[in-house]
Design a protein around this motif. Structure first.
Motif, PDB file in Angstrom:
ATOM      1  N   GLU A 195       0.586  -1.133   0.051  1.00 31.96           N
ATOM      2  CA  GLU A 195       0.071  -0.246   0.527  1.00 31.96           C
ATOM      3  C   GLU A 195       0.874   1.339   0.137  1.00 31.96           C
ATOM      4  N   ALA A 196       2.420   1.115  -0.261  1.00 35.46           N
ATOM      5  CA  ALA A 196       2.958   2.349  -0.173  1.00 35.46           C
ATOM      6  C   ALA A 196       3.333   2.488  -1.336  1.00 35.46           C
ATOM      7  N   ASP A 197       3.522   4.224  -1.348  1.00 38.70           N
ATOM      8  CA  ASP A 197       4.401   4.649  -2.883  1.00 38.70           C
ATOM      9  C   ASP A 197       5.750   4.622  -2.365  1.00 38.70           C
ATOM     10  N   VAL A 198       6.986   4.671  -1.527  1.00 37.24           N
ATOM     11  CA  VAL A 198       8.065   4.444  -1.843  1.00 37.24           C
ATOM     12  C   VAL A 198       8.274   3.653   0.187  1.00 37.24           C
ATOM     13  N   LEU A 199       9.295   3.179  -0.758  1.00 31.78           N
ATOM     14  CA  LEU A 199      10.811   2.015  -0.017  1.00 31.78           C
ATOM     15  C   LEU A 199      12.026   3.107   0.411  1.00 31.78           C
ATOM     16  N   ILE A 200      12.205   2.853   1.952  1.00 32.28           N
ATOM     17  CA  ILE A 200      13.550   3.461   1.671  1.00 32.28           C
ATOM     18  C   ILE A 200      14.055   2.317   2.464  1.00 32.28           C
ATOM     19  N   GLU A 201      14.908   1.767   2.562  1.00 26.14           N
ATOM     20  CA  GLU A 201      16.370   0.283   2.609  1.00 26.14           C
ATOM     21  C   GLU A 201      17.815   0.977   2.094  1.00 26.14           C
ATOM     22  N   ASN A 202      18.410   1.017   3.790  1.00 26.43           N
ATOM     23  CA  ASN A 202      20.541   0.796   3.852  1.00 26.43           C
ATOM     24  C   ASN A 202      20.553  -0.653   4.245  1.00 26.43           C
ATOM     25  N   PHE A 203      20.317  -0.914   4.154  1.00 27.56           N
ATOM     26  CA  PHE A 203      20.148  -2.452   4.542  1.00 27.56           C
ATOM     27  C   PHE A 203      22.072  -2.767   3.326  1.00 27.56           C
ATOM     28  N   ARG A 204      22.796  -3.648   3.361  1.00 24.42           N
ATOM     29  CA  ARG A 204      23.569  -4.346   2.675  1.00 24.42           C
ATOM     30  C   ARG A 204      23.266  -4.751   1.486  1.00 24.42           C
ATOM     31  N   PRO A 205      23.546  -4.907   0.501  1.00 26.93           N
ATOM     32  CA  PRO A 205      23.049  -5.074  -0.368  1.00 26.93           C
ATOM     33  C   PRO A 205      22.734  -6.429  -0.576  1.00 26.93           C
ATOM     34  N   GLY A 206      21.906  -7.557  -1.089  1.00 16.00           N
ATOM     35  CA  GLY A 206      21.476  -8.624  -1.054  1.00 16.00           C
ATOM     36  C   GLY A 206      20.186  -8.830  -0.022  1.00 16.00           C
TER      37      GLY A 206
END
Length: 402
Positions: free
Chosen positions: A94-105
């Motif tokens: 239901e979101a417009d945007v997802l923000i994440e800053n985990f390590r890739p993968g």
């Protein structure tokens, strides 16, 4: 002319799920939240975002947290559990945007890569901030803002010549990445609205965000083989622009415009330099920058900071003192432009926080809610996606939510 009915906030109606922690991802979320986006921050039960415990603590919570997480909602959700991941997918759907800053993968390992998420939400805009980006030979290396500043070329230029490179005092690499990410999100939302409703991924690497603001660093190396070095408080190739000692501190003077230079020299009693044809342009001044800097400091060193500011402001020469936190807090211009706001925390304290930038005249940002305690909004958010009280209680008993 028919008046345009603007929403009260520029990003009203935009829903953001924030999975980031510490600085880069959450600063992007803060920026969107300040302008009306609904930001739901997912935190680990028990510990939450480590920023809650960074630097100076008031009643168990960092005062930095009060800035970074204002206008957000907090849900404590275990993303390492299958049930927690299912709930996250419902929120993302239901979101417009997802923000994440985990390590890739990391998200791919949970079955939550962009390909999977875009199947349930084709319009999803996904901001991914990492040390080195989602591709390339360094993608799996751990990276923090300080490393991005070093690889981006900034650290080599900070400090005094021949001494250990220094940081600028704040996590500028993280913040630059966040701002680039925010710009990317806004562009992607515009593209989605204008061109068919599809979302996309914004891939921001910390070192690339730093590198993007390094001005002429690479063109000068490419054209001349010139490797720019640290220069202390001076601005190499631009003269005069430096910090100058006064009786009670330092001032920054930027006298590098041709007419400004003449006014500066007249003010310090050096019309001989101001009227010298060889110093009439920047190229000539750069050749004699040591002489010019010495002349300016010979004048400033015999005066107090306040007197230097008064004289140079009267001559319309750009000048400024080096502000401390106290200087900012007491400055009337900061207050006149609403750059110091008073925020009441959820523990009942009043704390001054930075105002909102940029200033939109039609749909300005606002401070609507204080930073949440861990999991403050868990039950409310879960009810909004259709869970019953019994289901929420069962999830809490299994420590999937808190």
């Amino acid at each position: 002319m028919t008046p345009i009915n603007l929403p009260t906030s520029a990003l009203q109606g935009v829903r953001v799920i924030e999975m980031g922690q510490l600085i880069a991802g959450p600063f992007a979320g803060k920026t969107l939240a300040d302008f009306g986006a609904e930001v739901i921050k997912i935190e680990a039960p028990g510990s939450g975002d480590p920023l809650r415990n960074w630097r100076l603590i008031q009643d168990g919570t960092s005062v930095w947290w009060q800035v970074q997480s204002r206008n957000k909602r907090s849900i404590a959700l275990d993303l390492r559990s299958a049930e927690g991941q299912d709930i996250a997918r419902q929120l993302i759907k239901e979101a417009d945007v997802l923000i994440e800053n985990f390590r890739p993968g990391t998200l791919e390992g949970w079955g939550m890569g962009y390909e999977q998420l875009s199947e349930i939400n084709p319009g999803l805009v996904m901001l991914r901030i990492s040390g080195y980006g989602q591709t390339g030979p360094y993608r799996d290396l751990p990276g923090f803002g300080a490393i991005g500043e070093a690889m981006g070329g900034l650290r080599h230029l900070t400090g005094e010549p021949g001494r250990v490179p220094v940081r600028c005092g704040i996590s500028i690499g993280d913040t630059l990445a966040a701002l680039h990410g925010t710009i990317g999100v806004l562009m992607a939302l515009y593209h989605r609205q204008a061109h068919g409703g599809r979302g996309q991924v914004i891939d921001v690497a910390l070192h690339e965000a730093v590198f993007n603001v390094m001005e002429s660093l690479i063109p000068e190396y490419s054209a001349f083989g010139a490797v720019r070095e640290a220069a202390g408080s001076a601005l190499p190739g631009i003269a005069p622009s430096n910090a100058y000692r006064c009786e009670d501190g330092y001032v920054l003077v930027a006298g590098n415009g041709d007419s400004i230079f003449k006014r500066l020299m007249s003010t310090i009693g050096r019309d001989d330099l101001g009227n010298d044809p060889a110093l009439g342009d920047n190229a000539g001044r750069v050749k004699r920058v040591a002489e010019i800097d010495a002349a300016i400091e010979a004048w400033t060193s015999q005066r107090r900071v306040a007197d230097v500011l008064e004289a140079l402001n009267a001559a319309r020469v750009p000048v400024g003192k080096v502000y401390t936190a106290r200087d900012i807090a007491e400055d009337p211009h900061y207050r006149a432009r609403d750059m110091l706001l008073t925020q009441r925390t959820r523990d009942g304290h009043e704390v001054q926080v930075p105002g909102i930038v940029p200033k939109l005249m039609g749909t300005p940002g606002s401070l609507r809610t204080p930073a949440p305690k861990l999991g403050d909004d868990t039950d409310a958010v879960l009810r909004e996606i259709g869970l019953t009280e019994e289901q929420i209680a069962a999830l809490r008993a299994r420590k999937v939510v808190a």
